[in-house]
Design a protein around this motif. Structure first.
Motif, short mmCIF file in Angstrom:
data_model
loop_
_atom_site.label_atom_id
_atom_site.label_comp_id
_atom_site.label_asym_id
_atom_site.label_seq_id
_atom_site.Cartn_x
_atom_site.Cartn_y
_atom_site.Cartn_z
N ASP A 33 0.85 -1.19 0.00
CA ASP A 33 0.00 0.00 0.00
C ASP A 33 0.89 1.24 0.00
O ASP A 33 1.26 1.73 1.06
N PRO A 34 1.26 1.76 -1.16
CA PRO A 34 2.06 2.99 -1.20
C PRO A 34 1.29 4.13 -0.52
O PRO A 34 0.09 4.30 -0.75
N GLN A 35 1.98 4.90 0.30
CA GLN A 35 1.33 5.97 1.04
C GLN A 35 2.04 7.30 0.80
O GLN A 35 3.20 7.35 0.40
N TYR A 36 1.31 8.38 1.10
CA TYR A 36 1.88 9.74 1.06
C TYR A 36 1.62 10.39 2.40
O TYR A 36 0.48 10.43 2.88
N PHE A 60 -2.06 9.69 3.75
CA PHE A 60 -2.95 9.18 2.72
C PHE A 60 -2.54 7.75 2.38
O PHE A 60 -1.37 7.50 2.03
N GLY A 61 -3.49 6.82 2.48
CA GLY A 61 -3.24 5.43 2.13
C GLY A 61 -4.06 5.01 0.94
O GLY A 61 -4.52 5.85 0.17
N ASN A 62 -4.23 3.66 0.80
CA ASN A 62 -4.99 3.14 -0.33
C ASN A 62 -4.41 3.67 -1.64
O ASN A 62 -5.11 4.26 -2.46
N GLU A 63 -3.08 3.46 -1.79
CA GLU A 63 -2.33 3.96 -2.95
C GLU A 63 -2.40 5.48 -3.04
O GLU A 63 -2.59 6.04 -4.12
N MET A 64 -2.26 6.11 -1.88
CA MET A 64 -2.18 7.57 -1.74
C MET A 64 -3.49 8.28 -2.04
O MET A 64 -3.51 9.51 -2.19
#
Length: 231
Positions: A33-36, A60-64
């Motif tokens: 899960d890439p995050q920002y 921010f999750g769920n692919e940012m």
């Protein structure tokens, strides 16, 4: 800074780095899960040696694509010496679950987090080191309170480019559940900082987090930015 203190901090840093790589080498389950993560801050000098640090963090999750955590913080920092200071602060967390079949509409959980820390900074052969030792009291709305210890070590090499002072840095932070006596999280990061103006510092970096979940470890890849004004 006293040489004995420098030697002690260097030994602590070496132990911290070695421990982190041992943990990182352990089997871990990737969450994919890439995050920002973004942070905005303001440091205001109140008087000699004392400043107020205000910040707001957004994750921010769920692919940012999904905002799942907001956490404002206010901290008073007093510097006794150039190399040593203490801080007392409070962070308010709002966080919601969004993984698997849990919808963000389920609501936001709250956490109340007063914290106390000691901060050290020193230089060795042009390398700048900073070490923060923090204790957090985590007051949860749906569980018993927790006490957590965090140790963050940051290293800045003697490199700087352009007029805005672009500098590389690397950092490692470990988290220990004091009540449970367990090591439950590690964050390794590296990136660049810059000063477009004297009162503005920005950071852009990659962060890798390993988080313990029951008997397994979850990995997160994070793109992070920080913007901080100082007055």
């Amino acid at each position: 800074m006293p040489s004995a203190m420098v030697r002690l901090l260097c030994r602590s840093a070496a132990i911290l780095v070695a421990f982190t790589f041992l943990v990182a080498a352990a089997p871990a389950h990737a969450h994919n899960d890439p995050q920002y993560w973004s942070s905005f801050g303001l440091d205001a000098k109140l008087c000699r040696g004392l400043k107020l640090a205000l910040s707001g963090d957004f994750r921010f999750g769920n692919e940012m694509g999904t905002l799942y955590r907001v956490s404002p913080d206010a901290t008073l920092i007093y510097s006794f010496y150039d190399w040593f200071g203490v801080a007392l602060g409070y962070r308010q967390l709002f966080e919601r679950e969004y993984f698997d079949d849990v919808a963000p509409a389920a609501g936001w959980n709250r956490e109340y987090r007063p914290h106390l820390d000691a901060r050290f900074s020193f230089k060795i052969n042009g390398f700048k080191f900073s070490n923060r030792n923090m204790f957090e009291l985590r007051i949860l709305t749906d569980a018993a309170y927790k006490v957590r210890y965090r140790n963050k070590l940051e290293v800045v090499p003697p490199l700087s480019w352009t007029a805005i002072k672009i500098e590389p840095f690397a950092a490692e932070e470990i988290f220990i559940d004091v009540k449970g006596g367990t090591f439950d999280r590690s964050r390794l990061s590296a990136g660049f900082s810059a000063r477009p103006w004297k009162s503005l510092k920005i950071k852009l970096y990659y962060l890798w987090q390993a988080k313990r979940e029951t008997n397994d470890w979850l990995n997160f890849d994070v793109l992070a930015t920080e913007i901080k004004f100082s007055f």
